[in-house]
Design a protein around this motif. Structure first.
Motif, PDB file in Angstrom:
ATOM      1  N   ALA A 105       0.842  -1.211   0.000  1.00  0.00           N
ATOM      2  CA  ALA A 105       0.000   0.000   0.000  1.00  0.00           C
ATOM      3  C   ALA A 105       0.873   1.256   0.000  1.00  0.00           C
ATOM      4  N   LEU A 106       1.921   1.249   0.793  1.00  0.00           N
ATOM      5  CA  LEU A 106       2.845   2.393   0.803  1.00  0.00           C
ATOM      6  C   LEU A 106       3.494   2.573  -0.566  1.00  0.00           C
ATOM      7  N   TRP A 107       3.909   1.484  -1.176  1.00  0.00           N
ATOM      8  CA  TRP A 107       4.528   1.524  -2.500  1.00  0.00           C
ATOM      9  C   TRP A 107       3.550   2.088  -3.535  1.00  0.00           C
ATOM     10  N   LEU A 108       2.337   1.571  -3.526  1.00  0.00           N
ATOM     11  CA  LEU A 108       1.334   2.047  -4.478  1.00  0.00           C
ATOM     12  C   LEU A 108       1.043   3.532  -4.275  1.00  0.00           C
ATOM     13  N   SER A 109       0.859   3.910  -3.024  1.00  0.00           N
ATOM     14  CA  SER A 109       0.569   5.307  -2.712  1.00  0.00           C
ATOM     15  C   SER A 109       1.701   6.225  -3.168  1.00  0.00           C
ATOM     16  N   ALA A 110       2.940   5.808  -2.916  1.00  0.00           N
ATOM     17  CA  ALA A 110       4.104   6.602  -3.315  1.00  0.00           C
ATOM     18  C   ALA A 110       4.202   6.728  -4.835  1.00  0.00           C
ATOM     19  N   ASN A 111       3.527   5.816  -5.537  1.00  0.00           N
ATOM     20  CA  ASN A 111       3.545   5.844  -6.996  1.00  0.00           C
ATOM     21  C   ASN A 111       2.219   6.323  -7.586  1.00  0.00           C
ATOM     22  N   GLY A 112       1.463   7.065  -6.769  1.00  0.00           N
ATOM     23  CA  GLY A 112       0.297   7.767  -7.262  1.00  0.00           C
ATOM     24  C   GLY A 112      -1.002   6.993  -7.360  1.00  0.00           C
ATOM     25  N   VAL A 113      -1.047   5.785  -6.801  1.00  0.00           N
ATOM     26  CA  VAL A 113      -2.286   5.004  -6.862  1.00  0.00           C
ATOM     27  C   VAL A 113      -3.240   5.484  -5.776  1.00  0.00           C
ATOM     28  N   ARG A 114      -4.441   5.838  -6.185  1.00  0.00           N
ATOM     29  CA  ARG A 114      -5.471   6.252  -5.227  1.00  0.00           C
ATOM     30  C   ARG A 114      -6.082   5.007  -4.582  1.00  0.00           C
ATOM     31  N   ARG A 115      -6.485   5.170  -3.330  1.00  0.00           N
ATOM     32  CA  ARG A 115      -7.065   4.060  -2.564  1.00  0.00           C
ATOM     33  C   ARG A 115      -6.099   2.868  -2.505  1.00  0.00           C
ATOM     34  N   ALA A 116      -4.839   3.180  -2.294  1.00  0.00           N
ATOM     35  CA  ALA A 116      -3.774   2.175  -2.338  1.00  0.00           C
ATOM     36  C   ALA A 116      -3.988   1.056  -1.330  1.00  0.00           C
ATOM     37  N   PHE A 117      -4.446   1.389  -0.126  1.00  0.00           N
ATOM     38  CA  PHE A 117      -4.643   0.343   0.883  1.00  0.00           C
ATOM     39  C   PHE A 117      -5.711  -0.645   0.425  1.00  0.00           C
ATOM     40  N   ALA A 118      -6.811  -0.145  -0.116  1.00  0.00           N
ATOM     41  CA  ALA A 118      -7.885  -1.029  -0.576  1.00  0.00           C
ATOM     42  C   ALA A 118      -7.406  -1.940  -1.705  1.00  0.00           C
ATOM     43  N   TRP A 119      -6.652  -1.390  -2.644  1.00  0.00           N
ATOM     44  CA  TRP A 119      -6.128  -2.199  -3.747  1.00  0.00           C
ATOM     45  C   TRP A 119      -5.132  -3.246  -3.240  1.00  0.00           C
ATOM     46  N   SER A 120      -4.285  -2.852  -2.296  1.00  0.00           N
ATOM     47  CA  SER A 120      -3.316  -3.792  -1.741  1.00  0.00           C
ATOM     48  C   SER A 120      -4.029  -4.914  -0.979  1.00  0.00           C
ATOM     49  N   LEU A 121      -5.030  -4.545  -0.216  1.00  0.00           N
ATOM     50  CA  LEU A 121      -5.796  -5.546   0.531  1.00  0.00           C
ATOM     51  C   LEU A 121      -6.485  -6.518  -0.430  1.00  0.00           C
TER      52      LEU A 121
END
Length: 106
Positions: free
Chosen positions: A70-86
């Motif tokens: 989630a941190l990686w996705l967020s740092a790379n501009g993905v919105r709702r990164a935690f939900a996508w990671s989960l």
């Protein structure tokens, strides 16, 4: 090492399409699990040496994977990164457990 590679490929097959759907680019999608999978596979089983059972290890490992990805996705501009990671990690855990129970693999 062959079992790890098979599990890693399965994880990528299940998670990358979800990360791409999130709006992540190929690099971000491929590297998300690449950052966490070796740690989950090789380090977290060591918890059994201090008395942590299988399911405790799975919960700890997946909590780590979801958080880092989630941190990686967020740092790379993905919105709702935690939900996508989960979602991605739940999909790969479920897929892996299903394949393992049906075929004993990986």
């Amino acid at each position: 090492m062959t079992r790890w590679l098979a599990a890693f490929v399965l994880t990528q097959v299940l998670e990358v399409p979800l990360y791409l759907r999130s709006g992540a680019g190929w690099r971000t999608a491929l590297l998300a699990s690449t950052l966490t999978h070796p740690v989950v596979w090789f380090a977290f089983p060591l918890l059994s040496r201090v008395g942590v059972g299988y399911w405790g290890m799975v919960i700890a490992a997946e909590t780590f994977a979801v958080g880092v990805e989630a941190l990686w996705l967020s740092a790379n501009g993905v919105r709702r990164a935690f939900a996508w990671s989960l979602l991605a990690n739940a999909t790969s855990v479920a897929g892996g457990l299903l394949i393992r129970s049906l075929f004993g693999w990986p």
